[in-house]
Design a protein around this motif. Structure first.
Motif, PDB file in Angstrom:
ATOM      1  N   ALA A 234       0.741  -1.147   0.006  1.00  0.00           N
ATOM      2  CA  ALA A 234      -0.152  -0.197   0.403  1.00  0.00           C
ATOM      3  C   ALA A 234       1.015   1.761  -0.199  1.00  0.00           C
ATOM      4  N   GLU A 235      -0.004   2.272   0.302  1.00  0.00           N
ATOM      5  CA  GLU A 235       0.510   3.289  -0.362  1.00  0.00           C
ATOM      6  C   GLU A 235       2.137   3.756   1.393  1.00  0.00           C
ATOM      7  N   THR A 236       1.139   3.473   2.152  1.00  0.00           N
ATOM      8  CA  THR A 236       2.562   3.195   3.376  1.00  0.00           C
ATOM      9  C   THR A 236       2.165   2.110   3.721  1.00  0.00           C
ATOM     10  N   LEU A 237       3.489   2.145   4.975  1.00  0.00           N
ATOM     11  CA  LEU A 237       3.365   0.531   5.760  1.00  0.00           C
ATOM     12  C   LEU A 237       2.885   0.114   6.705  1.00  0.00           C
ATOM     13  N   GLN A 238       1.745   1.474   7.924  1.00  0.00           N
ATOM     14  CA  GLN A 238       0.751   0.887   7.815  1.00  0.00           C
ATOM     15  C   GLN A 238      -0.239   0.940   7.812  1.00  0.00           C
ATOM     16  N   GLU A 239      -1.039   1.273   6.208  1.00  0.00           N
ATOM     17  CA  GLU A 239      -2.216   0.551   5.459  1.00  0.00           C
ATOM     18  C   GLU A 239      -1.823  -0.717   5.089  1.00  0.00           C
ATOM     19  N   ALA A 240      -0.557  -1.184   4.770  1.00  0.00           N
ATOM     20  CA  ALA A 240      -0.284  -2.177   3.942  1.00  0.00           C
ATOM     21  C   ALA A 240      -0.338  -3.547   5.434  1.00  0.00           C
ATOM     22  N   VAL A 241       0.031  -3.210   6.492  1.00  0.00           N
ATOM     23  CA  VAL A 241      -0.008  -4.031   7.264  1.00  0.00           C
ATOM     24  C   VAL A 241      -1.608  -4.273   7.681  1.00  0.00           C
ATOM     25  N   ALA A 286       4.004 -11.988  10.331  1.00  0.00           N
ATOM     26  CA  ALA A 286       4.125 -10.282   9.659  1.00  0.00           C
ATOM     27  C   ALA A 286       5.474  -9.822   9.143  1.00  0.00           C
ATOM     28  N   ALA A 287       6.618 -10.700   9.152  1.00  0.00           N
ATOM     29  CA  ALA A 287       8.383 -11.031   9.096  1.00  0.00           C
ATOM     30  C   ALA A 287       7.973 -11.502   7.801  1.00  0.00           C
ATOM     31  N   ARG A 288       7.016 -12.820   7.342  1.00  0.00           N
ATOM     32  CA  ARG A 288       7.784 -12.752   6.630  1.00  0.00           C
ATOM     33  C   ARG A 288       7.518 -12.428   5.421  1.00  0.00           C
ATOM     34  N   PRO A 289       6.071 -12.223   4.659  1.00  0.00           N
ATOM     35  CA  PRO A 289       5.739 -11.540   3.382  1.00  0.00           C
ATOM     36  C   PRO A 289       6.275 -10.700   3.041  1.00  0.00           C
ATOM     37  N   VAL A 290       6.423 -10.305   2.225  1.00  0.00           N
ATOM     38  CA  VAL A 290       6.536  -8.850   1.183  1.00  0.00           C
ATOM     39  C   VAL A 290       5.487  -7.763   1.886  1.00  0.00           C
ATOM     40  N   ILE A 291       5.561  -6.926   2.595  1.00  0.00           N
ATOM     41  CA  ILE A 291       3.964  -6.017   3.777  1.00  0.00           C
ATOM     42  C   ILE A 291       5.417  -4.548   3.274  1.00  0.00           C
ATOM     43  N   GLY A 292       4.618  -3.494   3.105  1.00  0.00           N
ATOM     44  CA  GLY A 292       5.204  -2.244   3.176  1.00  0.00           C
ATOM     45  C   GLY A 292       4.236  -1.865   2.336  1.00  0.00           C
ATOM     46  N   ASP A 293       5.406  -0.224   2.020  1.00  0.00           N
ATOM     47  CA  ASP A 293       5.192   0.913   0.646  1.00  0.00           C
ATOM     48  C   ASP A 293       5.426   0.384  -0.457  1.00  0.00           C
ATOM     49  N   PRO A 294       5.020   0.745  -1.424  1.00  0.00           N
ATOM     50  CA  PRO A 294       6.310   0.189  -2.689  1.00  0.00           C
ATOM     51  C   PRO A 294       7.364   0.019  -2.463  1.00  0.00           C
ATOM     52  N   ALA A 295       7.949   1.094  -2.121  1.00  0.00           N
ATOM     53  CA  ALA A 295       9.415   1.203  -2.456  1.00  0.00           C
ATOM     54  C   ALA A 295      10.267  -0.075  -1.423  1.00  0.00           C
ATOM     55  N   ALA A 296       9.224  -0.134  -0.151  1.00  0.00           N
ATOM     56  CA  ALA A 296      10.112  -1.523   0.530  1.00  0.00           C
ATOM     57  C   ALA A 296       9.884  -2.729   0.519  1.00  0.00           C
TER      58      ALA A 296
END
Length: 346
Positions: A234-241, A286-296
């Motif tokens: 998502a656009e932010t890490l918080q929303e992706a989580v 939560a540490a295993r998937p790809v989760i984050g903003d686009p660049a991260a």
């Protein structure tokens, strides 16, 4: 970098099965438009959170709704089916959409024991089907080919084919989450995918063995593999989580013996109170998937590809929706594909 998609056709609490299928059709069209390599659907049975029960039926639908992306099974659970039935289904798909069909085959049942028994029918298929898995795999490969197989019957050799005149054959992949599958894929010279998105453990060991023990065959002259990973971007890490939380909670429930329910909306997952053991699983998961903003998230995908030495990554978009979302769409999953494609596919 090549990107692909794995889809279990998740069913949210605000969706019917028809809604979930409509959302996955849209997701496949998004992947097709953005230049993803392939789109695979899974086989699971009697699970309220999963609508992908019949890969060949779903592949046929999605292939007709897309233009160029490869469609495949991730995978067909072979012990549930007669090898001839699988061979016929995928020979027909390949004839209808030549050069676009992948047949991914797995050994697990994809269901509970009662459902497995119902799938296998009155003929009495049982646990020996798992033991016979290598032979069933050979049968499927041979039956899809132009020559078929010769069956010994009294006073004659009967030729059995999955299709009258095969012009091409669906690409066969062996799937697994253990060393058994890596060993079998290497011995038979088959392309191989380890279910990293599901277990997250043993991936490196399995891929190393597969590459080292691989024997070239008519199916592949060198090892072929890629990585699967859950993803929420998502656009932010918080929303992706937040979007990933309902899936993480469902996996924690499954692994502690609870029955799965339809996938919660984000607000309901945020309000849920889990048992301590389940919450610990959510926190560690939560540490295993790809989760984050686009660049991260793109950096995480590149790091995984480098770590496991693959040039293709298959993402399983797991994001749920917030209350009030269109039930016939999955904007969070679409968004994951769009943001990753912008960063990684150009």
């Amino acid at each position: 970098m090549r990107l692909s998609v794995l889809d279990l056709v998740p069913v949210r609490t605000d969706q019917t099965s028809a809604d979930a299928l409509a959302a996955s059709t849209q997701l496949a069209q998004t992947a097709d438009r953005l230049g993803f390599q392939r789109y695979w659907v899974a086989e699971h049975h009697n699970m309220p959170a999963v609508a992908a029960t019949s890969p060949p039926v779903l592949i046929s639908h999605l292939a007709s709704a897309t233009e160029r992306i490869r469609l495949g099974s991730g995978g067909v659970m072979l012990p549930n089916h007669a090898p001839l039935a699988v061979a016929e289904q995928f020979a027909l798909l390949e004839a209808a959409h030549p050069g676009r069909i992948d047949l991914g085959i797995g050994r697990a049942p994809g269901s509970d024991p009662v459902t497995s028994m119902a799938l296998r029918g009155a003929a009495g298929r049982d646990d020996t089907d798992v033991q016979n898995f290598p032979q069933y795999l050979d049968d499927v490969m041979a039956l899809m080919g132009a020559d078929g197989v010769r069956v010994a019957v009294p006073r004659q050799h009967y030729v059995l084919k999955a299709t009258p005149r095969a012009g091409s054959v669906a690409a066969l992949w062996l799937l697994g989450s253990s060393m058994y599958s890596a060993q079998l894929a290497a011995a038979k010279g088959l392309p191989y995918v380890f279910a990293h998105h599901f277990s997250g453990h043993g991936t490196q060991e399995a891929l190393d063995h597969y590459r080292q023990a691989f024997r070239p065959s008519e199916h592949a002259d060198r090892p072929q593999t890629f990585l699967t990973v859950n993803a929420s971007v998502a656009e932010t890490l918080q929303e992706a989580v937040a979007r990933a939380l309902p899936n993480l909670q469902n996996m924690a429930r499954l692994r502690t013996g609870q029955s799965l329910t339809a996938l919660d909306l984000v607000e309901d997952a945020e309000a849920a109170v889990l048992a301590p053991q389940q919450q610990a699983m959510v926190d560690s998961g939560a540490a295993r998937p790809v989760i984050g903003d686009p660049a991260a998230a793109a950096a995480q995908v590149r790091e995984l590809a480098e770590q496991f030495d693959v040039d293709e990554v298959m993402v399983h978009p797991v994001g749920s929706e917030r209350r009030g979302a269109d039930p016939r769409a999955s904007l969070a999953r679409d968004h994951t594909l769009e943001l990753l494609a912008k960063e990684l596919l150009g």
